[in-house]
Motif scaffolding. Sequence first.
Motif, PDB file in Angstrom:
ATOM      1  N   TYR A  31     -61.459-108.442 -21.422  1.00  0.00           N
ATOM      2  CA  TYR A  31     -62.640-109.289 -21.391  1.00  0.00           C
ATOM      3  C   TYR A  31     -63.427-109.213 -22.696  1.00  0.00           C
ATOM      4  N   ALA A  32     -64.082-110.317 -23.023  1.00  0.00           N
ATOM      5  CA  ALA A  32     -65.118-110.260 -24.047  1.00  0.00           C
ATOM      6  C   ALA A  32     -66.352-109.629 -23.410  1.00  0.00           C
ATOM      7  N   ILE A  33     -67.015-108.765 -24.167  1.00  0.00           N
ATOM      8  CA  ILE A  33     -68.214-108.099 -23.688  1.00  0.00           C
ATOM      9  C   ILE A  33     -69.370-108.464 -24.608  1.00  0.00           C
ATOM     10  N   GLY A  34     -70.465-108.841 -23.991  1.00  0.00           N
ATOM     11  CA  GLY A  34     -71.651-109.192 -24.762  1.00  0.00           C
ATOM     12  C   GLY A  34     -72.813-108.270 -24.435  1.00  0.00           C
ATOM     13  N   ALA A  97     -69.712-109.125 -19.005  1.00  0.00           N
ATOM     14  CA  ALA A  97     -68.305-109.436 -19.253  1.00  0.00           C
ATOM     15  C   ALA A  97     -68.067-110.916 -19.015  1.00  0.00           C
ATOM     16  N   ASP A  98     -67.180-111.491 -19.821  1.00  0.00           N
ATOM     17  CA  ASP A  98     -66.974-112.937 -19.709  1.00  0.00           C
ATOM     18  C   ASP A  98     -66.113-113.276 -18.490  1.00  0.00           C
ATOM     19  N   ASN A  99     -65.738-114.521 -18.393  1.00  0.00           N
ATOM     20  CA  ASN A  99     -65.028-115.001 -17.210  1.00  0.00           C
ATOM     21  C   ASN A  99     -63.546-114.686 -17.212  1.00  0.00           C
ATOM     22  N   GLY A 105     -68.309-116.528 -26.620  1.00  0.00           N
ATOM     23  CA  GLY A 105     -68.672-117.929 -26.495  1.00  0.00           C
ATOM     24  C   GLY A 105     -68.298-118.525 -25.157  1.00  0.00           C
ATOM     25  N   THR A 106     -67.517-117.808 -24.361  1.00  0.00           N
ATOM     26  CA  THR A 106     -67.198-118.276 -23.012  1.00  0.00           C
ATOM     27  C   THR A 106     -68.251-117.749 -22.043  1.00  0.00           C
ATOM     28  N   PRO A 107     -68.387-118.363 -20.889  1.00  0.00           N
ATOM     29  CA  PRO A 107     -69.426-117.934 -19.946  1.00  0.00           C
ATOM     30  C   PRO A 107     -69.240-116.486 -19.496  1.00  0.00           C
TER      31      PRO A 107
END
Length: 121
Positions: A31-34, A97-99, A105-107
């Motif tokens: 996952y992308a983590i923000g 964490a993204d979807n 940039g993803t939700p």
Amino acid sequence: VQLQASGGGLVQAGGSLRLSCVGSGFTMAYYAIGWFRQAPGKEREEVSCINNSGGYTSYADSVRGRFTISRDIAMNTVYLQMNNLKPEDTAVYYCAADNGEGECGTPYDYWGQGTLVTVSS
């Protein structure tokens, strides 16, 4: 899926803190983590993001050059190293964490609870 943010506290201007975001129930490496923050009376803003491979990172202009995002796959943890902190960095910081697409940039679908960072002048 759970995210646990920690590491906040009270620090003087110019000081440093390292925030940790620990994942449980899922593999964070996919996952992308923000990292986000929200100060009293202000809208939530994205501070930084790291994609699933760790090969891409992004930063808000207000923190670029002072904050560094990184991930430790073995520990299932993403860090936010914050240096040269300023009073305007005071906020509740959240990780998300993204979807599942794995790219910044993803939700964001999964959110942890916040950790408070207070920077005194």
